[in-house]
Design a protein around this motif. Structure first.
Motif, PDB file in Angstrom:
ATOM      1  N   SER A  35     -57.747  46.792  65.840  1.00  0.00           N
ATOM      2  CA  SER A  35     -58.575  46.941  64.645  1.00  0.00           C
ATOM      3  C   SER A  35     -60.006  47.323  65.007  1.00  0.00           C
ATOM      4  O   SER A  35     -60.604  48.189  64.361  1.00  0.00           O
ATOM      5  N   ILE A  36     -60.547  46.692  66.035  1.00  0.00           N
ATOM      6  CA  ILE A  36     -61.890  47.045  66.508  1.00  0.00           C
ATOM      7  C   ILE A  36     -61.894  48.492  66.988  1.00  0.00           C
ATOM      8  O   ILE A  36     -62.828  49.248  66.699  1.00  0.00           O
ATOM      9  N   HIS A  37     -60.859  48.891  67.697  1.00  0.00           N
ATOM     10  CA  HIS A  37     -60.750  50.269  68.176  1.00  0.00           C
ATOM     11  C   HIS A  37     -60.771  51.263  67.007  1.00  0.00           C
ATOM     12  O   HIS A  37     -61.442  52.302  67.080  1.00  0.00           O
ATOM     13  N   VAL A  38     -60.061  50.951  65.934  1.00  0.00           N
ATOM     14  CA  VAL A  38     -60.045  51.825  64.756  1.00  0.00           C
ATOM     15  C   VAL A  38     -61.459  51.957  64.181  1.00  0.00           C
ATOM     16  O   VAL A  38     -61.900  53.058  63.849  1.00  0.00           O
ATOM     17  N   VAL A  39     -62.176  50.842  64.086  1.00  0.00           N
ATOM     18  CA  VAL A  39     -63.537  50.887  63.554  1.00  0.00           C
ATOM     19  C   VAL A  39     -64.439  51.736  64.447  1.00  0.00           C
ATOM     20  O   VAL A  39     -65.183  52.590  63.971  1.00  0.00           O
ATOM     21  N   LEU A  40     -64.361  51.519  65.759  1.00  0.00           N
ATOM     22  CA  LEU A  40     -65.239  52.228  66.692  1.00  0.00           C
ATOM     23  C   LEU A  40     -64.907  53.705  66.787  1.00  0.00           C
ATOM     24  O   LEU A  40     -65.802  54.560  66.757  1.00  0.00           O
ATOM     25  N   LYS A  41     -63.639  54.036  66.913  1.00  0.00           N
ATOM     26  CA  LYS A  41     -63.236  55.422  67.171  1.00  0.00           C
ATOM     27  C   LYS A  41     -62.970  56.227  65.906  1.00  0.00           C
ATOM     28  O   LYS A  41     -63.436  57.343  65.769  1.00  0.00           O
ATOM     29  N   ASP A  42     -62.200  55.681  64.988  1.00  0.00           N
ATOM     30  CA  ASP A  42     -61.819  56.441  63.796  1.00  0.00           C
ATOM     31  C   ASP A  42     -62.909  56.450  62.730  1.00  0.00           C
ATOM     32  O   ASP A  42     -63.124  57.458  62.061  1.00  0.00           O
ATOM     33  N   LEU A  43     -63.596  55.310  62.552  1.00  0.00           N
ATOM     34  CA  LEU A  43     -64.653  55.242  61.548  1.00  0.00           C
ATOM     35  C   LEU A  43     -66.027  55.516  62.151  1.00  0.00           C
ATOM     36  O   LEU A  43     -66.995  55.689  61.423  1.00  0.00           O
ATOM     37  N   ASN A  44     -66.107  55.503  63.466  1.00  0.00           N
ATOM     38  CA  ASN A  44     -67.347  55.783  64.185  1.00  0.00           C
ATOM     39  C   ASN A  44     -68.469  54.818  63.798  1.00  0.00           C
ATOM     40  O   ASN A  44     -69.615  55.222  63.610  1.00  0.00           O
ATOM     41  N   HIS A  45     -68.120  53.534  63.650  1.00  0.00           N
ATOM     42  CA  HIS A  45     -69.101  52.492  63.364  1.00  0.00           C
ATOM     43  C   HIS A  45     -69.164  51.548  64.561  1.00  0.00           C
ATOM     44  O   HIS A  45     -68.149  51.306  65.218  1.00  0.00           O
ATOM     45  N   GLN A  46     -70.329  50.991  64.821  1.00  0.00           N
ATOM     46  CA  GLN A  46     -70.493  50.024  65.909  1.00  0.00           C
ATOM     47  C   GLN A  46     -70.488  48.590  65.381  1.00  0.00           C
ATOM     48  O   GLN A  46     -69.796  47.739  65.916  1.00  0.00           O
ATOM     49  N   ALA A  47     -71.265  48.327  64.351  1.00  0.00           N
ATOM     50  CA  ALA A  47     -71.388  46.971  63.823  1.00  0.00           C
ATOM     51  C   ALA A  47     -70.227  46.659  62.883  1.00  0.00           C
ATOM     52  O   ALA A  47     -69.859  47.469  62.043  1.00  0.00           O
ATOM     53  N   ILE A  48     -69.666  45.464  63.070  1.00  0.00           N
ATOM     54  CA  ILE A  48     -68.533  45.016  62.256  1.00  0.00           C
ATOM     55  C   ILE A  48     -68.855  43.625  61.726  1.00  0.00           C
ATOM     56  O   ILE A  48     -69.241  42.736  62.492  1.00  0.00           O
ATOM     57  N   THR A  49     -68.684  43.431  60.434  1.00  0.00           N
ATOM     58  CA  THR A  49     -68.881  42.127  59.796  1.00  0.00           C
ATOM     59  C   THR A  49     -67.534  41.609  59.324  1.00  0.00           C
ATOM     60  O   THR A  49     -66.728  42.363  58.784  1.00  0.00           O
ATOM     61  N   ILE A  50     -67.318  40.312  59.526  1.00  0.00           N
ATOM     62  CA  ILE A  50     -66.095  39.680  59.027  1.00  0.00           C
ATOM     63  C   ILE A  50     -66.440  38.385  58.299  1.00  0.00           C
ATOM     64  O   ILE A  50     -67.476  37.774  58.562  1.00  0.00           O
ATOM     65  N   SER A  51     -65.570  37.998  57.409  1.00  0.00           N
ATOM     66  CA  SER A  51     -65.612  36.693  56.776  1.00  0.00           C
ATOM     67  C   SER A  51     -64.453  35.919  57.389  1.00  0.00           C
ATOM     68  O   SER A  51     -63.301  36.117  57.032  1.00  0.00           O
ATOM     69  N   ALA A  52     -64.776  35.061  58.359  1.00  0.00           N
ATOM     70  CA  ALA A  52     -63.751  34.400  59.170  1.00  0.00           C
ATOM     71  C   ALA A  52     -63.517  32.967  58.718  1.00  0.00           C
ATOM     72  O   ALA A  52     -64.467  32.259  58.359  1.00  0.00           O
ATOM     73  N   GLN A  53     -62.258  32.556  58.755  1.00  0.00           N
ATOM     74  CA  GLN A  53     -61.990  31.143  58.550  1.00  0.00           C
ATOM     75  C   GLN A  53     -62.646  30.377  59.700  1.00  0.00           C
ATOM     76  O   GLN A  53     -62.525  30.760  60.867  1.00  0.00           O
ATOM     77  N   LYS A  54     -63.377  29.333  59.371  1.00  0.00           N
ATOM     78  CA  LYS A  54     -64.217  28.633  60.353  1.00  0.00           C
ATOM     79  C   LYS A  54     -63.420  28.159  61.570  1.00  0.00           C
ATOM     80  O   LYS A  54     -63.921  28.211  62.692  1.00  0.00           O
ATOM     81  N   HIS A  55     -62.206  27.713  61.375  1.00  0.00           N
ATOM     82  CA  HIS A  55     -61.435  27.183  62.506  1.00  0.00           C
ATOM     83  C   HIS A  55     -61.050  28.270  63.520  1.00  0.00           C
ATOM     84  O   HIS A  55     -60.607  27.961  64.617  1.00  0.00           O
ATOM     85  N   LEU A  56     -61.268  29.540  63.172  1.00  0.00           N
ATOM     86  CA  LEU A  56     -60.966  30.653  64.084  1.00  0.00           C
ATOM     87  C   LEU A  56     -62.212  31.206  64.772  1.00  0.00           C
ATOM     88  O   LEU A  56     -62.158  32.268  65.405  1.00  0.00           O
ATOM     89  N   LYS A  57     -63.317  30.480  64.685  1.00  0.00           N
ATOM     90  CA  LYS A  57     -64.588  30.945  65.254  1.00  0.00           C
ATOM     91  C   LYS A  57     -64.452  31.315  66.728  1.00  0.00           C
ATOM     92  O   LYS A  57     -64.880  32.385  67.147  1.00  0.00           O
ATOM     93  N   LYS A  58     -63.871  30.456  67.536  1.00  0.00           N
ATOM     94  CA  LYS A  58     -63.746  30.733  68.981  1.00  0.00           C
ATOM     95  C   LYS A  58     -62.880  31.964  69.248  1.00  0.00           C
ATOM     96  O   LYS A  58     -63.164  32.739  70.153  1.00  0.00           O
ATOM     97  N   PHE A  59     -61.831  32.141  68.476  1.00  0.00           N
ATOM     98  CA  PHE A  59     -60.981  33.321  68.605  1.00  0.00           C
ATOM     99  C   PHE A  59     -61.812  34.589  68.427  1.00  0.00           C
ATOM    100  O   PHE A  59     -61.752  35.515  69.244  1.00  0.00           O
ATOM    101  N   TYR A  60     -62.598  34.643  67.363  1.00  0.00           N
ATOM    102  CA  TYR A  60     -63.407  35.833  67.098  1.00  0.00           C
ATOM    103  C   TYR A  60     -64.533  35.984  68.120  1.00  0.00           C
ATOM    104  O   TYR A  60     -64.895  37.109  68.470  1.00  0.00           O
ATOM    105  N   GLU A  61     -65.078  34.880  68.598  1.00  0.00           N
ATOM    106  CA  GLU A  61     -66.125  34.958  69.617  1.00  0.00           C
ATOM    107  C   GLU A  61     -65.607  35.629  70.891  1.00  0.00           C
ATOM    108  O   GLU A  61     -66.358  36.346  71.555  1.00  0.00           O
ATOM    109  N   THR A  62     -64.341  35.445  71.219  1.00  0.00           N
ATOM    110  CA  THR A  62     -63.788  36.095  72.421  1.00  0.00           C
ATOM    111  C   THR A  62     -63.756  37.612  72.269  1.00  0.00           C
ATOM    112  O   THR A  62     -63.599  38.320  73.259  1.00  0.00           O
ATOM    113  N   HIS A  63     -63.928  38.104  71.044  1.00  0.00           N
ATOM    114  CA  HIS A  63     -63.946  39.545  70.772  1.00  0.00           C
ATOM    115  C   HIS A  63     -65.355  40.049  70.466  1.00  0.00           C
ATOM    116  O   HIS A  63     -65.518  41.150  69.933  1.00  0.00           O
ATOM    117  N   GLY A  64     -66.356  39.230  70.778  1.00  0.00           N
ATOM    118  CA  GLY A  64     -67.737  39.667  70.645  1.00  0.00           C
ATOM    119  C   GLY A  64     -68.400  39.378  69.313  1.00  0.00           C
ATOM    120  O   GLY A  64     -69.530  39.814  69.081  1.00  0.00           O
TER     121      GLY A  64
END
Length: 146
Positions: free
Chosen positions: A96-125
């Protein structure tokens, strides 16, 4: 896992049905959360479908900057419960990050994450911005990846 990326009009009826079934299975039944999943935002989104043995097991929807947040965004991040022990969530988010970076040509990505998944998303920057808030009765945090 094999990925297919499509816009809304490219989705077949079978694919759309599988997406809606999986979203209902996870977000409504598993998480015991009654909410309006059909929000008329799917028509704007790119859809990332993850298949294993021809069965949909993972999914996200992606928005270009300005369609949902100021930045591009990834949402409805799902892996079927029976498949979560295989780290498919990391593959799905990487794709999904690859699609945003390459296909949409965007660098910054915002998500609304379920709090208990914070560490999971942190591993992806992703990094938390702001305070915890309730969305459909579930604690969420806004996170950004630059």
């Amino acid at each position: 896992m094999n990925f297919i990326i499509k816009n809304f009009l490219e989705l077949t009826t079978e694919e759309l049905y599988a997406i809606l079934q999986l979203r209902s299975e996870v977000f409504v039944v598993e998480q015991n959360c009654v909410y309006q999943d059909l929000d008329f935002k799917d028509q704007q989104a790119m859809h990332v479908l993850g298949y294993k043995n021809q069965k949909l097991i993972a999914y996200t929807r992606i928005f270009k900057a300005g369609d949902y947040f100021e930045n591009a965004s990834i949402g409805r991040v799902i892996v079927r419960e029976s498949e979560r022990s295989y780290d498919y969530g990391h593959q799905l988010l990487n794709e999904s990050i690859h699609v945003v970076l390459k296909d949409l040509n965007h660098q910054a990505i915002t998500i609304s994450a379920q709090k208990h998944l914070k560490k999971f998303y942190e591993t992806h920057g992703f990094k938390q911005v702001g305070e915890t808030y309730l969305e459909d009765g579930i604690p969420h945090i806004e996170m950004i990846r630059n």
